[in-house]
Design a protein around this motif. Structure first.
Motif, mmCIF file in Angstrom:
data_model
loop_
_atom_site.group_PDB
_atom_site.id
_atom_site.type_symbol
_atom_site.label_atom_id
_atom_site.label_comp_id
_atom_site.label_asym_id
_atom_site.label_seq_id
_atom_site.Cartn_x
_atom_site.Cartn_y
_atom_site.Cartn_z
ATOM 1 N N VAL A 82 44.665 65.316 -9.444
ATOM 2 C CA VAL A 82 45.454 66.088 -10.410
ATOM 3 C C VAL A 82 46.706 66.622 -9.721
ATOM 4 O O VAL A 82 46.691 66.919 -8.529
ATOM 5 C CB VAL A 82 44.655 67.281 -11.023
ATOM 6 N N CYS A 83 47.777 66.711 -10.478
ATOM 7 C CA CYS A 83 49.035 67.283 -9.984
ATOM 8 C C CYS A 83 49.401 68.438 -10.919
ATOM 9 O O CYS A 83 50.225 68.266 -11.834
ATOM 10 C CB CYS A 83 50.137 66.233 -9.996
ATOM 11 N N PRO A 84 48.769 69.572 -10.733
ATOM 12 C CA PRO A 84 49.037 70.684 -11.655
ATOM 13 C C PRO A 84 50.377 71.350 -11.358
ATOM 14 O O PRO A 84 50.885 71.266 -10.247
ATOM 15 C CB PRO A 84 47.880 71.666 -11.384
ATOM 16 N N CYS A 85 50.907 72.020 -12.371
ATOM 17 C CA CYS A 85 52.162 72.751 -12.178
ATOM 18 C C CYS A 85 51.858 74.262 -12.215
ATOM 19 O O CYS A 85 50.724 74.670 -11.962
ATOM 20 C CB CYS A 85 53.150 72.289 -13.244
ATOM 21 N N LEU A 114 51.043 52.220 -14.483
ATOM 22 C CA LEU A 114 50.299 53.041 -13.520
ATOM 23 C C LEU A 114 49.116 53.745 -14.197
ATOM 24 O O LEU A 114 49.199 54.114 -15.380
ATOM 25 C CB LEU A 114 51.218 54.094 -12.895
ATOM 26 N N PRO A 115 48.032 53.966 -13.441
ATOM 27 C CA PRO A 115 46.877 54.677 -14.008
ATOM 28 C C PRO A 115 47.108 56.191 -13.981
ATOM 29 O O PRO A 115 46.595 56.909 -13.135
ATOM 30 C CB PRO A 115 45.730 54.266 -13.068
ATOM 31 N N ILE A 116 47.916 56.655 -14.915
ATOM 32 C CA ILE A 116 48.308 58.069 -14.904
ATOM 33 C C ILE A 116 48.401 58.591 -16.343
ATOM 34 O O ILE A 116 48.720 57.830 -17.264
ATOM 35 C CB ILE A 116 49.653 58.236 -14.141
ATOM 36 N N VAL A 117 48.116 59.867 -16.501
ATOM 37 C CA VAL A 117 48.287 60.525 -17.804
ATOM 38 C C VAL A 117 49.301 61.640 -17.596
ATOM 39 O O VAL A 117 49.120 62.491 -16.717
ATOM 40 C CB VAL A 117 46.951 61.109 -18.327
ATOM 41 N N ALA A 174 59.788 68.822 -12.409
ATOM 42 C CA ALA A 174 59.676 67.350 -12.424
ATOM 43 C C ALA A 174 59.658 66.662 -11.064
ATOM 44 O O ALA A 174 59.374 65.473 -10.997
ATOM 45 C CB ALA A 174 60.746 66.705 -13.302
ATOM 46 N N ALA A 175 59.956 67.367 -9.980
ATOM 47 C CA ALA A 175 59.980 66.677 -8.684
ATOM 48 C C ALA A 175 58.600 66.105 -8.333
ATOM 49 O O ALA A 175 58.493 65.154 -7.575
ATOM 50 C CB ALA A 175 60.453 67.626 -7.592
ATOM 51 N N ILE A 176 57.553 66.677 -8.929
ATOM 52 C CA ILE A 176 56.199 66.183 -8.634
ATOM 53 C C ILE A 176 55.905 64.869 -9.381
ATOM 54 O O ILE A 176 54.999 64.126 -8.999
ATOM 55 C CB ILE A 176 55.139 67.261 -8.996
ATOM 56 N N VAL A 177 56.652 64.568 -10.428
ATOM 57 C CA VAL A 177 56.275 63.413 -11.265
ATOM 58 C C VAL A 177 56.397 62.083 -10.503
ATOM 59 O O VAL A 177 55.455 61.289 -10.521
ATOM 60 C CB VAL A 177 57.046 63.414 -12.614
ATOM 61 N N PRO A 178 57.477 61.835 -9.762
ATOM 62 C CA PRO A 178 57.490 60.606 -8.941
ATOM 63 C C PRO A 178 56.401 60.609 -7.861
ATOM 64 O O PRO A 178 55.867 59.547 -7.528
ATOM 65 C CB PRO A 178 58.881 60.622 -8.292
ATOM 66 N N VAL A 179 56.056 61.774 -7.347
ATOM 67 C CA VAL A 179 54.981 61.853 -6.338
ATOM 68 C C VAL A 179 53.645 61.485 -6.992
ATOM 69 O O VAL A 179 52.846 60.720 -6.447
ATOM 70 C CB VAL A 179 54.906 63.277 -5.714
ATOM 71 N N ALA A 180 53.421 62.010 -8.191
ATOM 72 C CA ALA A 180 52.193 61.681 -8.929
ATOM 73 C C ALA A 180 52.134 60.176 -9.194
ATOM 74 O O ALA A 180 51.072 59.550 -9.087
ATOM 75 C CB ALA A 180 52.157 62.457 -10.251
ATOM 76 N N ASN A 181 53.282 59.588 -9.513
ATOM 77 C CA ASN A 181 53.340 58.132 -9.688
ATOM 78 C C ASN A 181 52.894 57.443 -8.397
ATOM 79 O O ASN A 181 52.194 56.429 -8.438
ATOM 80 C CB ASN A 181 54.773 57.675 -9.993
ATOM 81 N N GLY A 182 53.333 57.970 -7.262
ATOM 82 C CA GLY A 182 52.976 57.379 -5.973
ATOM 83 C C GLY A 182 51.475 57.405 -5.748
ATOM 84 O O GLY A 182 50.887 56.424 -5.258
ATOM 85 N N VAL A 183 50.842 58.511 -6.132
ATOM 86 C CA VAL A 183 49.385 58.614 -5.984
ATOM 87 C C VAL A 183 48.719 57.581 -6.903
ATOM 88 O O VAL A 183 47.806 56.848 -6.497
ATOM 89 C CB VAL A 183 48.880 60.043 -6.324
ATOM 90 N N ALA A 184 49.226 57.481 -8.133
ATOM 91 C CA ALA A 184 48.662 56.506 -9.083
ATOM 92 C C ALA A 184 48.872 55.081 -8.569
ATOM 93 O O ALA A 184 47.983 54.234 -8.674
ATOM 94 C CB ALA A 184 49.321 56.683 -10.459
ATOM 95 N N PHE A 185 50.041 54.836 -7.983
ATOM 96 C CA PHE A 185 50.312 53.499 -7.444
ATOM 97 C C PHE A 185 49.331 53.178 -6.314
ATOM 98 O O PHE A 185 48.852 52.046 -6.194
ATOM 99 C CB PHE A 185 51.758 53.397 -6.948
#
Ligand SMILES: Cc1ncc(C[n+]2csc(CCOP(=O)(O)OP(=O)(O)O)c2C)c(N)n1
Length: 326
Positions: free
Chosen positions: A51-54, A155-158, A107-118
């Motif tokens: 999870v990438c909570p804000c 990507l496997p992300i919500v 939003a800076a976390i959103v590309p990072v979350a993509n990286g985790v999903a990738f």
């Protein structure tokens, strides 16, 4: 889910009290009125998901297993907090719990979350990421790039957007010319859902479907959770710019009171059982604060340990005992 929402609400009240007592030196942000969003979604994660909570998603930390006393220790700047006393607000994570700390709340976390999903996709692991952000974050460039990337590479992300109608003092209609966040995300070619973010069961059902799709290789979904920020942007902000009528209107949609009613009407919990649960929560919080206050402050000499890569190399002691669970 009721326990989680109430725990989040009461912990945030307690954090606010500590802040007003001058015991918390950083800024504090609350998800008051928004408890259904992190609760109804994070509760669906499996142990190996991430999870990438804000800054308004405390329930995600709790559901992933971060203990309340550790969270209080974090706010109080103590050594037992997840940043070992280096951050005084919500920038905290724990790899052990698969909670990725956010960078900026915007939003800076959103590309990072993509990286985790990738990384899940690349390693063929059947896991998903839940990535949280606000409406204001969707006006930032990195958010748009991340939506496009997530959709193109399936990507496997919500993506969970809390549309609480304000980004600090900017109302949604002053930062976007479309009516909904879903209008933005659908342009990138992913399914979008708009749900009542104050209805924990609606959030649960939408997230369940999105997780199923993500796990089976179907790619991301954006879920826009309609809600309202029942506080200022942070504890120092009195939110004078928000019309009083809006607070009154949304007070009648409190996600906790609504879910209590559902549980009572369906005969799942009685009023007495709910009252006992709330008493237990109050006790747990007081014990957690006490334990956190017993945790020492970090020594000034260790403040740079784990902050820069080479600080560990220069300090052999730090290199021998790497950062725990952060
Ligand atoms: C790049 C950047 N700009 C500004 C800020 C200050 N800031 C933090 S949160 C925030 C508003 C966030 O609004 P939104 O995304 O709608 O989330 P909400 O706080 O409403 O949940 C702002 C302006 C920041 N942290 N980073």
């Amino acid at each position: 889910m009721l326990y989680s929402m109430k725990m989040m609400r009461e912990m945030e009240h307690r954090i606010e009290k500590l802040y007003r007592q001058g015991k918390i030196v950083g800024g504090v942000f609350f998800g008051r009125g928004q408890e259904a969003i992190s609760t109804g979604s994070a509760i669906l994660t499996e142990a190996e998901d991430a999870v990438c909570p804000c800054h308004r998603d405390l329930a995600a930390f709790l559901i992933r297993g971060m203990e309340p006393w550790v969270i209080f220790a974090h706010y109080l700047g103590r050594r037992d907090g997840p940043t070992r006393g280096r951050d005084g607000n919500t920038h905290m994570g724990s790899l052990k719990h698969r909670i990725i700390s956010y960078i900026s709340s915007m939003a800076a976390i959103v590309p990072v979350a993509n990286g985790v999903a990738f990384s899940f996709q690349y390693r063929k692991q059947p896991n998903v990421v839940l990535c949280y952000f606000g409406d204001g974050a969707t006006s930032r460039g990195e958010w748009h790039e991340a939506m496009n990337y997530g959709a193109v590479f399936k990507l496997p992300i919500v993506y969970l957007c809390n549309n609480n109608k304000y980004a600090y003092s900017t109302p949604t209609q002053r930062q976007m010319a479309v009516a909904h966040i879903t209008d933005r995300a659908s342009g990138y070619g992913m399914p979008c859902r708009r749900v009542d973010g104050n209805d924990v069961l609606a959030v649960y059902e939408a997230t369940q479907e999105a997780i199923l799709q993500a796990r089976s290789g179907g790619g991301p979904t954006l879920i826009e959770c309609e809600t309202f920020r029942m506080s200022g942007h942070s504890a120092h902000d009195g939110a004078e710019y928000v019309p009083k009528e809006l607070f009154e209107e949304w007070a009648g949609k409190c996600p906790i009171a609504r879910f209590e009613k559902v549980l009572r009407e369906r005969g799942l919990l009685t009023a007495e059982e709910i009252a006992r649960m709330y008493e237990r929560i109050a006790e747990e919080i007081e014990q957690a604060v006490q334990r956190a206050e017993e945790s020492p402050f970090p020594d000034a000499g260790e403040l740079l340990d784990g902050v820069f890569a080479d600080s560990q190399a220069k300090n052999p002691q730090a290199a021998a005992s790497p950062a725990k669970g952060n």
